[in-house]
Design a protein around this motif. Sequence first.
Motif, PDB file in Angstrom:
ATOM      1  N   LYS A 274       0.963  -0.987   0.122  1.00 24.67           N
ATOM      2  CA  LYS A 274      -0.142   0.185   0.089  1.00 24.67           C
ATOM      3  C   LYS A 274       0.944   1.342   0.010  1.00 24.67           C
ATOM      4  N   PRO A 275       1.649   1.328  -0.944  1.00 18.24           N
ATOM      5  CA  PRO A 275       2.508   2.880  -0.907  1.00 18.24           C
ATOM      6  C   PRO A 275       1.820   4.078  -1.133  1.00 18.24           C
ATOM      7  N   TRP A 276       0.603   3.926  -1.535  1.00 22.85           N
ATOM      8  CA  TRP A 276      -0.212   5.091  -1.730  1.00 22.85           C
ATOM      9  C   TRP A 276      -0.462   5.589  -0.408  1.00 22.85           C
ATOM     10  N   LEU A 277      -0.369   4.964   0.592  1.00 21.65           N
ATOM     11  CA  LEU A 277      -0.775   5.340   2.232  1.00 21.65           C
ATOM     12  C   LEU A 277       0.675   5.755   2.922  1.00 21.65           C
ATOM     13  N   ASP A 278       1.651   5.790   2.103  1.00 23.33           N
ATOM     14  CA  ASP A 278       2.923   6.020   2.846  1.00 23.33           C
ATOM     15  C   ASP A 278       3.354   7.376   2.800  1.00 23.33           C
ATOM     16  N   PRO A 279       3.489   8.120   3.646  1.00 21.31           N
ATOM     17  CA  PRO A 279       3.955   9.639   3.637  1.00 21.31           C
ATOM     18  C   PRO A 279       5.284   9.743   2.992  1.00 21.31           C
ATOM     19  N   LYS A 280       5.937   8.834   3.229  1.00 20.21           N
ATOM     20  CA  LYS A 280       7.464   8.657   2.738  1.00 20.21           C
ATOM     21  C   LYS A 280       7.735   8.363   1.193  1.00 20.21           C
ATOM     22  N   GLU A 281       6.656   8.037   0.725  1.00 16.80           N
ATOM     23  CA  GLU A 281       6.622   7.783  -0.668  1.00 16.80           C
ATOM     24  C   GLU A 281       6.217   8.905  -1.483  1.00 16.80           C
ATOM     25  N   PRO A 282       7.338   9.633  -2.142  1.00 18.67           N
ATOM     26  CA  PRO A 282       7.030  10.784  -2.943  1.00 18.67           C
ATOM     27  C   PRO A 282       6.027  10.657  -4.080  1.00 18.67           C
ATOM     28  N   MET A 283       5.884   9.295  -4.783  1.00 17.34           N
ATOM     29  CA  MET A 283       4.938   9.124  -5.879  1.00 17.34           C
ATOM     30  C   MET A 283       3.574   8.514  -5.529  1.00 17.34           C
ATOM     31  N   ARG A 284       3.365   8.642  -4.064  1.00 17.00           N
ATOM     32  CA  ARG A 284       2.076   8.038  -3.617  1.00 17.00           C
ATOM     33  C   ARG A 284       0.917   8.258  -4.359  1.00 17.00           C
ATOM     34  N   GLU A 285       0.614   9.690  -4.561  1.00 12.45           N
ATOM     35  CA  GLU A 285      -0.395   9.965  -5.419  1.00 12.45           C
ATOM     36  C   GLU A 285      -0.648   9.224  -6.863  1.00 12.45           C
ATOM     37  N   MET A 286       0.688   8.812  -7.412  1.00 11.73           N
ATOM     38  CA  MET A 286       0.628   8.372  -8.593  1.00 11.73           C
ATOM     39  C   MET A 286       0.211   6.858  -8.984  1.00 11.73           C
TER      40      MET A 286
END
Length: 335
Positions: A274-286
């Motif tokens: 679930k990288p879209w929930l990870d605040p440290k993931e810069p591309m999460r919204e994509m």
Amino acid sequence: MSVLARRPSCQGRAARASHPVFAWAARAGAPAGPSGQPQASSSAPAAASTRAPAGQLSRRYLFALAGGVALLGGLPGGSLLGPGRALAAGPVLPSPEVKAAIDKAMAKAIQKGKCPTALRLVFHDAGTFSAAARDGGVNASIQYELDRPENFGLKRGWRLIEQMRDDLKGTPAEGVVSEADLIALAGAFAVRLCGGPDIAVPIGRPVAAAGGADPAGRMPSEKAGAEELKANFAAKGFTVQELVVLSGAHTLGSKGFGDATTFDNEYFRALLRKPWLDPKEPMREMIGLPSDHVLPEDPDCLPYIKTYAEDQAAFFRDFSVAYVKMCSLGVPGWA
Ligand code: HEM
């Protein structure tokens, strides 16, 4: 082991196992190699050896198989099938000569960068099928539906089919494959080119009459929740397992599930992370669509996601079966 094999109670398993098209597909997925991964197969599926057991076939199928593609090649007209023309004897696998001609045209038209569109095109032609109304499905009607909002970006997918249709004139495939077949075959070619399983796709699909768009409003929304997605797929005759495994097609394309042109099980591994929930993931919204994000939250879908995340061979095998089923939706006498 595939999910289908693991779960004897899986809805629709018996029906799939006894259906000639699906029985072919179950064996058509690439065999597991020593590493546990399906072996890459650069060669065409062995048409003659990939036949359904006689006990599972109606006399019509047996007749078609006995005559093979030569029977279909004898149809009048001498051109790729046009609107309203139907092959009466499908499903059959293309003969080696026909397969070679198709593969040559596909290799010319479909490079890796076009594979995501080619695969998406199949779902958007097939996805108009309604099991209740018995209409829609894989009939090349997508060519009349390209202006619908859900089909954005698919004009270039349809152009690939037109190019291949034109390139096949004067080859052994002329008069044998329809535009609907080319859609199904192109998706399978794309999967294989990107490192996925080698799926044997039978041919013989009729195409929609000229201008004959399928009913609108049957494609799932990317904003749908899990219940809506399950209901949408059930209306096409798909189980939850098939919804999940077919959604694995999103491993292709640029929604952040690994390499855009590598067909692997990264989609399922990402659904668990679930990288879209990870605040440290810069591309999460994509990363992913809302309709992807809801799947791991659904208790019916999660077990299948876990299985495919752990076992790529199971993903490949079950995807092959579900893909052939998807490519038979709405074809008279096939599904
Ligand atoms: C579960 C319901 C599904 C929904 C709501 C859905 C929706 C979408 C949307 C909106 C896109 C475009 C994403 C973008 O580029 O912005 C997309 C891409 C794609 N879809 Fe689906 N899809 C679904 C299932 C499927 C299935 C079953 C397949 C094929 C078996 C498929 C194959 C693809 C592929 C290959 C792409 C990438 C296309 C490209 O990058 O050009 N999808 N999907």
